[in-house]
Design an enzyme around this catalytic site. Structure first.
Site, PDB file in Angstrom:
ATOM      1  N   GLY A  72       0.765  -1.238   0.000  1.00 53.01           N
ATOM      2  CA  GLY A  72       0.000   0.000   0.000  1.00 53.01           C
ATOM      3  C   GLY A  72       0.790   1.278   0.000  1.00 53.01           C
ATOM      4  N   GLU A 130       3.819  -7.086   2.051  1.00 51.87           N
ATOM      5  CA  GLU A 130       3.634  -7.547   0.668  1.00 51.87           C
ATOM      6  C   GLU A 130       3.367  -6.345  -0.236  1.00 51.87           C
ATOM      7  OE1 GLU A 130       0.568 -10.425   1.400  1.00 51.87           O
ATOM      8  OE2 GLU A 130      -0.967  -8.878   1.364  1.00 51.87           O
ATOM      9  N   GLY A 181       3.512  -3.889  -3.526  1.00 52.76           N
ATOM     10  CA  GLY A 181       3.463  -4.084  -4.982  1.00 52.76           C
ATOM     11  C   GLY A 181       3.974  -2.833  -5.673  1.00 52.76           C
ATOM     12  N   ARG A 182       3.082  -1.835  -5.751  1.00 53.85           N
ATOM     13  CA  ARG A 182       3.366  -0.595  -6.475  1.00 53.85           C
ATOM     14  C   ARG A 182       4.742   0.012  -6.156  1.00 53.85           C
ATOM     15  NH1 ARG A 182      -0.587   3.073  -7.790  1.00 53.85           N
ATOM     16  NH2 ARG A 182      -1.966   2.013  -6.337  1.00 53.85           N
ATOM     17  N   ARG A 226      -5.473   4.034 -15.007  1.00 55.22           N
ATOM     18  CA  ARG A 226      -5.480   4.690 -13.687  1.00 55.22           C
ATOM     19  C   ARG A 226      -6.028   6.120 -13.711  1.00 55.22           C
ATOM     20  NH1 ARG A 226      -1.421   5.796 -11.077  1.00 55.22           N
ATOM     21  NH2 ARG A 226      -2.351   5.555  -9.021  1.00 55.22           N
ATOM     22  N   TYR A 229      -9.101   6.458 -11.213  1.00 56.97           N
ATOM     23  CA  TYR A 229      -8.846   7.127  -9.927  1.00 56.97           C
ATOM     24  C   TYR A 229      -8.475   8.602 -10.084  1.00 56.97           C
ATOM     25  CZ  TYR A 229      -7.567   2.160  -9.299  1.00 56.97           C
ATOM     26  OH  TYR A 229      -7.532   0.786  -9.329  1.00 56.97           O
ATOM     27  N   CYS A 248     -12.339   5.541 -28.042  1.00 53.40           N
ATOM     28  CA  CYS A 248     -13.583   6.270 -28.298  1.00 53.40           C
ATOM     29  C   CYS A 248     -14.267   6.597 -26.986  1.00 53.40           C
ATOM     30  CB  CYS A 248     -14.500   5.429 -29.169  1.00 53.40           C
ATOM     31  SG  CYS A 248     -13.700   4.944 -30.681  1.00 53.40           S
ATOM     32  N   GLU A 249     -13.678   7.498 -26.226  1.00 52.17           N
ATOM     33  CA  GLU A 249     -14.159   7.784 -24.876  1.00 52.17           C
ATOM     34  C   GLU A 249     -13.570   9.140 -24.488  1.00 52.17           C
ATOM     35  OE1 GLU A 249     -15.646   4.861 -23.281  1.00 52.17           O
ATOM     36  OE2 GLU A 249     -16.123   6.084 -21.562  1.00 52.17           O
TER      37      GLU A 249
HETATM   38  C1  LIG Z   1      -3.890  -7.957  -0.115  1.00 52.21           C
HETATM   39  C2  LIG Z   1      -3.031  -6.983  -0.822  1.00 52.21           C
HETATM   40  N1  LIG Z   1      -1.721  -6.946  -0.517  1.00 52.21           N
HETATM   41  C3  LIG Z   1      -0.880  -6.096  -1.139  1.00 52.21           C
HETATM   42  C4  LIG Z   1      -1.339  -5.228  -2.118  1.00 52.21           C
HETATM   43  C5  LIG Z   1      -0.353  -4.332  -2.786  1.00 52.21           C
HETATM   44  O1  LIG Z   1      -0.663  -3.019  -2.697  1.00 52.21           O
HETATM   45  P1  LIG Z   1       0.312  -1.941  -3.350  1.00 52.21           P
HETATM   46  O2  LIG Z   1       0.524  -2.292  -4.765  1.00 52.21           O
HETATM   47  O3  LIG Z   1      -0.415  -0.681  -3.161  1.00 52.21           O
HETATM   48  O4  LIG Z   1       1.603  -1.996  -2.564  1.00 52.21           O
HETATM   49  C6  LIG Z   1      -2.697  -5.227  -2.456  1.00 52.21           C
HETATM   50  C7  LIG Z   1      -3.214  -4.284  -3.474  1.00 52.21           C
HETATM   51  O5  LIG Z   1      -4.310  -3.863  -3.522  1.00 52.21           O
HETATM   52  C8  LIG Z   1      -3.564  -6.138  -1.795  1.00 52.21           C
HETATM   53  O6  LIG Z   1      -4.859  -6.188  -2.098  1.00 52.21           O
END
Ligand SMILES: Cc1ncc(COP(=O)(O)O)c(C=O)c1O
Length: 439
Positions: free
Chosen positions: A252, A289, A291-292, A328, A332, A359-360
């Protein structure tokens, strides 16, 4: 991160928004990990996702360094077999939420013991495969899933590690579509109703379910460290009661998309969370965990300008991609910087709206951007920080084939995912006269 007040939005693009190994040479040619971006655009065509392989590697290495073994990369941000293979060699585990993400990691050679299964409605066959193959753990989201898991593990007479996903029920300052730690979220067991306690007891009583700990994920693109620490504080009473071996704080963390954005670095975030854990629950292992924050900065998207049209005060620059490779902004209202990769050192004085080819009317990549006044048709237009939730959320809207991916490393670009073809678009069609259609 402190912003440099002398940098204005009209200045050439701030290189700190580009992949770590981006450079502009004396002639004004932009390269990523030694790969000339204009040459990459010419070789692979546009739109193109160009990743800095070493940027990815250093992000994964940093996560393992801070959190240790078991830290998982959230594959929903960006996943291909090439990415999974690379992250695995750097020691990552993987958060997968569907059979597709699971299969992608397995095809890349990731052992099941490094997969973490997520989802608010995991399918019976996904749960069965995870139990059979022995995943790192399943993050259980709701009571129906507990019932399903009890049935599956009893039938297979096989144990599986369990984390219980709790929802701390706090105010999370991000877009409402990506807030998950608030009281209206569909995810997890509420920490404030007694449901989380009940779920933990149910799992502890079941011989084939091995309760290892708790999990929470408060949302995505969260820019404040305080919000993460508030969520941990909200979960503290449950942690005191159940003394979990493992606590996963989810992902997150946001990052800078715009020059004006401010966000803690990955290390600041990770070390603050680990320090909180050591102080409050020294016997628990604290994991995450993300991601982004690991992959977004590692890529840029290259487009070709096809139309440069002035309408009143605003110049519309239409590129050859759009909402199909980056939804995105539309989902958002996310902001991006934009620059002209054909003139990376030029001042950006021309107010522009960068739009896609779909087309939007909402198909806008950058609503209020600036490009050099000399921008013309055929120039390579670039949006940085597109390594997360671009390729993974891409669509075939208007039957546009999806863009390819190249990884840049040591002066060479290798295509890891080719561009979709028109044949790919129709590969699933069933001929009504064929045998297959009658099955
Ligand atoms: C359960 C869970 N873990 C980790 C993430 C990774 O989030 P981010 O990419 O914002 O770090 C998400 C993304 O929505 C998620 O749903």
């Amino acid at each position: 991160m402190a912003l440099d007040p002398s940098v204005s939005m009209h200045d050439p693009i701030d290189l700190t928004l580009l992949p770590r190994n981006a450079a502009v040479d004396a002639e004004g040619r932009l390269s990523i990990a030694g790969v000339d971006v204009l040459e990459a655009a010419a070789e692979f065509g546009t739109p193109l996702f160009l990743y800095d392989e070493h940027d990815l590697r250093s992000a994964f290495r940093e996560a393992v360094d801070i959190f240790g073994e078991g830290v998982a990369y959230a594959t929903k941000a960006f996943l291909t077999p090439a990415l999974a293979g690379l992250a695995a060699t750097e020691g990552m585990s993987f958060d997968v939420a569907t059979a597709g993400e699971y299969e992608c990691c397995r095809r890349a050679g990731v052992p099941a013991s490094r997969l973490v299964l997520h989802g608010n409605n995991k399918q019976p066959e996904e749960l069965t495969r995870a139990v059979e193959e022995g995943v790192q753990w399943i993050v259980v989201d709701n009571f129906d899933e507990i019932d399903r898991l009890i049935a599956i593990t009893r039938r297979l007479r096989t144990s599986v590690n369990i984390l219980i996903r709790i929802n701390p029920g706090i105010e999370v300052h991000t877009h409402k579509y990506v807030a998950t730690g608030n009281r209206e979220s569909k995810f997890g067991f509420p920490a404030w109703t007694g449901d989380a306690d009940k779920a933990i007891h149910l799992v502890r009583e079941e011989p084939y379910l091995t309760f290892l700990g708790l999990h929470m994920h408060i949302g995505s693109f969260v820019l404040s460290l305080t919000t993460f620490l508030e969520a941990l504080d909200a979960a503290a009473p449950l942690l005191e009661t159940h003394e979990p071996e493992v606590l996963v704080v989810g992902g997150g963390l946001g990052l800078r998309y715009l020059n004006s954005d401010e966000c803690p670095t990955f290390r600041e975030w990770g070390e603050a969370i680990v320090a909180w854990g050591h102080r409050r629950f020294p016997r628990s292992r604290i994991l995450a965990e993300p991601g982004r924050s690991m992959v977004a900065r590692a890529a840029i998207t290259l487009y070709t300008a096809g139309v440069v049209q002035q309408k009143g005060d605003l110049t519309f620059v239409a590129v050859d991609g759009g909402m199909s490779d980056n939804p995105r902004p539309m989902l958002y209202e996310s902001g991006y910087e934009v620059f002209n990769a054909s003139r990376p050192l030029a001042r950006r004085d021309l107010p522009v709206r960068v739009v896609g080819r779909h087309c939007e009317s909402g198909d806008t990549l950058v609503e209020d951007g600036f490009l050099p006044a000399a921008t013309k048709v055929g120039d390579i237009i670039c949006t940085p920080v597109t390594g997360a939730y671009g390729f993974s959320m891409a669509s075939n809207y208007n039957l546009v084939p999806r863009a390819p991916i190249a990884f840049a490393s040591k002066g060479k670009a290798r295509l890891t995912t080719r561009r979709e073809t028109l044949d790919d678009l129709f590969a699933r069609e069933v001929d009504p006269t064929s045998r297959a259609s009658r099955k």
